[in-house]
Design a protein around this motif. Structure first.
Motif, PDB file in Angstrom:
ATOM      1  N   SER A   1       0.828  -1.210   0.000  1.00 28.27           N
ATOM      2  CA  SER A   1       0.000   0.000   0.000  1.00 28.27           C
ATOM      3  C   SER A   1       0.862   1.260   0.000  1.00 28.27           C
ATOM      4  N   LEU A   2       1.981   1.251   0.721  1.00 26.68           N
ATOM      5  CA  LEU A   2       2.878   2.398   0.728  1.00 26.68           C
ATOM      6  C   LEU A   2       3.481   2.621  -0.654  1.00 26.68           C
ATOM      7  N   ALA A   3       3.920   1.535  -1.300  1.00 29.42           N
ATOM      8  CA  ALA A   3       4.524   1.647  -2.625  1.00 29.42           C
ATOM      9  C   ALA A   3       3.543   2.233  -3.629  1.00 29.42           C
ATOM     10  N   THR A   4       2.289   1.778  -3.575  1.00 27.22           N
ATOM     11  CA  THR A   4       1.290   2.281  -4.522  1.00 27.22           C
ATOM     12  C   THR A   4       0.921   3.723  -4.219  1.00 27.22           C
ATOM     13  N   ALA A   5       0.804   4.061  -2.941  1.00 27.52           N
ATOM     14  CA  ALA A   5       0.444   5.428  -2.572  1.00 27.52           C
ATOM     15  C   ALA A   5       1.524   6.420  -2.997  1.00 27.52           C
ATOM     16  N   MET A   6       2.775   6.070  -2.786  1.00 24.78           N
ATOM     17  CA  MET A   6       3.861   6.979  -3.138  1.00 24.78           C
ATOM     18  C   MET A   6       4.017   7.119  -4.646  1.00 24.78           C
ATOM     19  N   SER A   7       3.533   6.139  -5.419  1.00 22.50           N
ATOM     20  CA  SER A   7       3.615   6.248  -6.876  1.00 22.50           C
ATOM     21  C   SER A   7       2.778   7.413  -7.397  1.00 22.50           C
ATOM     22  N   ASN A   8       1.815   7.880  -6.586  1.00 18.21           N
ATOM     23  CA  ASN A   8       1.023   9.045  -6.985  1.00 18.21           C
ATOM     24  C   ASN A   8       1.843  10.330  -7.013  1.00 18.21           C
ATOM     25  N   LEU A   9       3.066  10.271  -6.490  1.00 20.97           N
ATOM     26  CA  LEU A   9       3.941  11.435  -6.526  1.00 20.97           C
ATOM     27  C   LEU A   9       4.559  11.664  -7.902  1.00 20.97           C
ATOM     28  N   VAL A  10       4.477  10.680  -8.781  1.00 25.04           N
ATOM     29  CA  VAL A  10       5.163  10.762 -10.076  1.00 25.04           C
ATOM     30  C   VAL A  10       4.799  12.021 -10.863  1.00 25.04           C
ATOM     31  N   PRO A  11       3.497  12.353 -11.053  1.00 28.10           N
ATOM     32  CA  PRO A  11       3.187  13.568 -11.821  1.00 28.10           C
ATOM     33  C   PRO A  11       3.774  14.830 -11.195  1.00 28.10           C
ATOM     34  N   ALA A  12       3.730  14.932  -9.860  1.00 26.71           N
ATOM     35  CA  ALA A  12       4.245  16.127  -9.188  1.00 26.71           C
ATOM     36  C   ALA A  12       5.763  16.225  -9.310  1.00 26.71           C
ATOM     37  N   VAL A  13       6.472  15.108  -9.097  1.00 23.12           N
ATOM     38  CA  VAL A  13       7.931  15.115  -9.197  1.00 23.12           C
ATOM     39  C   VAL A  13       8.356  15.367 -10.645  1.00 23.12           C
ATOM     40  N   THR A  14       7.612  14.795 -11.597  1.00 15.51           N
ATOM     41  CA  THR A  14       7.912  15.042 -13.008  1.00 15.51           C
ATOM     42  C   THR A  14       7.779  16.523 -13.337  1.00 15.51           C
ATOM     43  N   PHE A  15       6.713  17.143 -12.839  1.00 20.18           N
ATOM     44  CA  PHE A  15       6.529  18.578 -13.068  1.00 20.18           C
ATOM     45  C   PHE A  15       7.669  19.381 -12.446  1.00 20.18           C
ATOM     46  N   LEU A  16       8.100  18.983 -11.241  1.00 21.72           N
ATOM     47  CA  LEU A  16       9.183  19.702 -10.563  1.00 21.72           C
ATOM     48  C   LEU A  16      10.467  19.639 -11.377  1.00 21.72           C
ATOM     49  N   PHE A  17      10.841  18.435 -11.847  1.00 25.33           N
ATOM     50  CA  PHE A  17      12.047  18.290 -12.654  1.00 25.33           C
ATOM     51  C   PHE A  17      11.919  19.054 -13.972  1.00 25.33           C
ATOM     52  N   ALA A  18      10.744  18.958 -14.593  1.00 29.33           N
ATOM     53  CA  ALA A  18      10.529  19.639 -15.868  1.00 29.33           C
ATOM     54  C   ALA A  18      10.621  21.154 -15.701  1.00 29.33           C
ATOM     55  N   ALA A  19      10.106  21.669 -14.577  1.00 30.42           N
ATOM     56  CA  ALA A  19      10.179  23.106 -14.315  1.00 30.42           C
ATOM     57  C   ALA A  19      11.623  23.548 -14.107  1.00 30.42           C
ATOM     58  N   LEU A  20      12.409  22.724 -13.402  1.00 23.10           N
ATOM     59  CA  LEU A  20      13.814  23.055 -13.179  1.00 23.10           C
ATOM     60  C   LEU A  20      14.605  23.054 -14.485  1.00 23.10           C
TER      61      LEU A  20
END
Length: 364
Positions: free
Chosen positions: A103-122
């Motif tokens: 459940s932790l692994a699946t829940a944290m996978s929801n961070l992908v769009p946000a982290v992708t946006f952060l890297f893309a913005a940088l």
């Protein structure tokens, strides 16, 4: 009858994505069960990618023939993509899965769009302006996702029982660190696909080659790190079923189905189903694997979902704005609106990752 067929045809992408979330949930559950029995994460990765290669390679050859051959111009690109997006990403994910929970692994996978946006913005591939609603939504959503992830990692809270659970002695914090590293690798891999999308290589053979290279890389890594040859032995039916299921469905067929859904509805559409997998996995892991379910995980997962949808809402507003601007431009240039609007909507099915590239459509 025709109305029923039309209804099903219209909602096939939705049904397919719901089905994929169940597949992903089962993949996490089987992976956790196999790893809990002592199976090496690297061996699991090697078997999974090997079986996925066997599944995809014949399909790629049948559908594309000699066009499925890998040219030298694509060799290093595919090699880097497989190393970053599969070998390192899934390797860290499996270690995190073993130390944490499904459940932790699946829940944290929801961070992908946000982290992708952060890297893309940088990297200057995404607009992060705080002066308009869409930019503010994406930045705020990213921040909310980070807060939710921190809540899951550092605040466990009281246990919420859905079944007979046991107390785990695994290193929860190290598991969170591995999972976050996996998310960062996957996000960088998504950004890399902006440049990969500029090539003419077809998705199916491209996926088959990625699985093949990932199999070679993970096997070499396993041989280097696992000195005991017995680690390659599958000691239970659970481990055998896990490798077959995750290889054929988890890595092979699911990639093809998701690519088809992206083609039909866009990456934004497919991203919105990620929280559903979290809910399914959390419930099933607590009931069938007797994993601990803590209040902190529930609160954190809810916060992450809220941040995810905030980011996606910002991207949706941005897509509608871009569509309106292009329609207005077409009107000013006197173009055929019917053809132009259809082309614009097809382009906007896949959200823009960066305006500074000649071919800036993100292909997941």
């Amino acid at each position: 009858m025709s109305m029923r067929v039309g209804f099903l045809k219209k909602h096939i992408p939705t049904l397919a994505m719901v089905g994929l979330q169940f597949i992903y949930a089962v993949v996490n559950l089987l992976g956790k069960a196999a790893l809990s029995q002592g199976m090496s994460p690297l061996v699991y990765l090697s078997y999974r990618q090997g079986i996925a290669t066997i599944t995809l390679a014949p399909l790629a050859y049948v559908h594309h023939g000699r066009n499925a051959n890998l040219g030298m111009e694509n060799f290093w690109l595919i090699f880097l993509a497989s190393f970053l997006g599969v070998t390192i990403n899934q390797g860290l994910s499996f270690f995190g899965l073993r130390l944490g929970s499904a459940s932790l692994a699946t829940a944290m996978s929801n961070l992908v769009p946000a982290v992708t946006f952060l890297f893309a913005a940088l990297l200057g591939l995404e607009k992060a302006s705080l002066r308009d609603t869409r930019g503010l939504a994406k930045v705020a959503g990213t921040g909310v996702c980070v807060v939710g992830a921190g809540c899951m990692a550092f605040y466990r809270g009281p246990e919420v029982k859905l079944g007979n659970t046991y107390t785990s002695r695994e290193d929860w914090y190290l598991g969170c660190l591995f999972l976050f590293g996996s998310i960062c690798c996957w996000s960088m891999w998504l950004i890399l696909q902006v440049f990969i999308s500029r090539t003419s290589f077809q998705p199916l053979p491209w996926s088959a080659w990625i699985c093949f290279f990932a199999f070679l890389q993970s096997s070499a890594l396993t041989l280097a790190m696992e000195t005991d040859k017995s680690v390659w032995r599958l000691n239970s039916s659970t481990q055998i079923i896990c490798c077959l299921f995750t290889g054929v469905l988890g890595s092979g067929m699911s990639n093809t189905i998701q690519a088809w859904c992206i083609l039909k509805q866009g990456a934004l559409f497919t991203s919105m189903f990620a929280p559903l997998c979290t809910v399914i996995t959390t419930i099933m892991s607590s009931i069938f694997l007797h994993e601990e379910l803590h209040l902190g995980s529930l609160i954190g997962a809810t916060i992450v979902m809220g941040g995810l949808y905030t980011v996606l809402w910002g991207k949706a507003v941005e897509s509608r704005t871009i569509e309106q601007e292009r329609v207005e431009e077409a009107v000013c240039n006197g173009q055929d609106l019917t053809t132009g609007i259809q082309r614009i909507k097809m382009d906007l099915n896949e959200p823009l990752l960066g305006e500074g590239l000649d071919h800036d459509i993100e292909k997941n």
